[in-house]
Design an enzyme around this catalytic site. Sequence first.
Site, short mmCIF file in Angstrom:
data_model
loop_
_atom_site.label_atom_id
_atom_site.label_comp_id
_atom_site.label_asym_id
_atom_site.label_seq_id
_atom_site.Cartn_x
_atom_site.Cartn_y
_atom_site.Cartn_z
N ASP A 16 -13.71 14.34 -4.74
CA ASP A 16 -13.83 15.60 -5.48
C ASP A 16 -15.07 15.49 -6.36
OD1 ASP A 16 -13.19 18.08 -6.83
OD2 ASP A 16 -11.09 17.73 -6.33
N THR A 62 -11.64 5.63 10.64
CA THR A 62 -11.66 5.04 11.99
C THR A 62 -11.21 6.03 13.05
OG1 THR A 62 -9.56 4.05 11.34
CG2 THR A 62 -11.46 2.60 11.38
N ASP A 98 -3.45 4.35 -1.87
CA ASP A 98 -4.41 4.81 -0.85
C ASP A 98 -4.42 6.34 -0.81
OD1 ASP A 98 -5.98 5.08 1.43
OD2 ASP A 98 -4.40 4.45 2.81
N ARG A 105 3.09 -1.25 10.66
CA ARG A 105 4.18 -1.32 11.62
C ARG A 105 4.54 -2.69 12.20
NH1 ARG A 105 1.56 3.79 14.36
NH2 ARG A 105 -0.19 2.68 13.38
N LYS A 133 0.85 -1.19 0.00
CA LYS A 133 0.00 0.00 0.00
C LYS A 133 0.89 1.25 0.00
CE LYS A 133 -2.43 1.60 3.70
NZ LYS A 133 -2.28 3.07 3.80
N LYS A 172 -7.47 8.04 -1.21
CA LYS A 172 -8.81 8.44 -0.74
C LYS A 172 -9.35 9.63 -1.54
CE LYS A 172 -7.99 6.85 4.01
NZ LYS A 172 -6.57 6.47 3.92
O1 C5P Z 1 1.08 0.55 10.91
P1 C5P Z 1 -0.35 0.12 10.75
O2 C5P Z 1 -0.49 -1.38 10.69
O3 C5P Z 1 -1.25 0.75 11.76
O4 C5P Z 1 -0.74 0.65 9.31
C1 C5P Z 1 -2.04 0.59 8.84
C2 C5P Z 1 -2.16 1.35 7.57
O5 C5P Z 1 -3.53 1.41 7.22
C3 C5P Z 1 -1.67 2.78 7.64
O6 C5P Z 1 -1.15 3.10 6.35
C4 C5P Z 1 -2.91 3.58 7.91
O7 C5P Z 1 -2.85 4.87 7.39
C5 C5P Z 1 -3.96 2.77 7.16
N1 C5P Z 1 -5.32 2.93 7.63
C6 C5P Z 1 -5.70 2.69 8.93
N2 C5P Z 1 -7.01 2.85 9.31
C7 C5P Z 1 -7.91 3.19 8.42
C8 C5P Z 1 -7.55 3.42 7.10
C9 C5P Z 1 -6.24 3.29 6.73
O8 C5P Z 1 -4.90 2.36 9.76
N3 C5P Z 1 -9.16 3.27 8.80
#
Ligand code: C5P
Length: 244
Positions: free
Chosen positions: A66, A125, A61, A219, A34, A63
């Site tokens: 527009d 979220t 990603d 992460r 992603k 999003k």
């Molecule tokens: O590091 P982590 O596992 O939290 O990464 C999750 C990824 O998903 C990040 O790129 C974050 O921006 C994205 N994301 C999220 N929650 C959402 C939409 C996207 O954590 N509702």
Amino acid sequence: MTASDRLIVALDVPGLAEAGRLLDRLAGEVRFFKVGMELYNSAGPSVIELVRARGARVFLDLKLHDIPHTVARTAEVLGRLGVAMFNVHASGGVEMMRGAAAAASRVAAEMGGEPPLILGVTVLTSLDRGSLAEVTGADRAVEQAVVQLARLARDAGLTGVVCSPWEVAAVKQACGTGFLAVTPGVRPAWAAGSGDDQRRVLTPAAAIAAGADYLVVGRPITAAADPARASRLVLREMEEASRA
Ligand code: C5P
């Protein structure tokens, strides 16, 4: 689909050089990445080429949100860049989503490939019931808003939505099992307490059991001492859960 088709690793790094290093460390393990706003705005389309040159797929990603004309033109550009998946805000409306889907399909037909999977973003979220009411003027459960927007995305011809693993069941019930649920907020038990900002999390096994089609993991893999090993652990857990 195998587990490695369903695991999307978030390349949440500031630039092309860092992305390249992470791709090197995950070579041969992860096949779907992603690319978010930070990396895309810093590196541009080169980062998509970088991932695709290594035989992996890209979920872009950005999003999009527009007017329909602008989003449709952008969907066309993303289709030409060869992204496998991208997303638009469902709150941009049916016409906007339909336009994006039509433009992406048109480009795919022209190029002789598969159209990208287009996902609707429902409720971020980071919003809770109170902050959602502030924005919309309507006080209702977040899940209700998620389901309403997911239905709209399905009616507009999108492939699925991005949602929390906890919302998968409600989305599938409302939109059908074939409507894709792509879920971030995934935390393996061994990564618990990685002291981060994800709240409503589930393990990879629980997210698969809940019916998620693709898992977005950042992460727990990218910040691990050995990202390749971390990705293998996540993949194994996903495989076991899919067989259960
Ligand atoms: O590091 P982590 O596992 O939290 O990464 C999750 C990824 O998903 C990040 O790129 C974050 O921006 C994205 N994301 C999220 N929650 C959402 C939409 C996207 O954590 N509702």
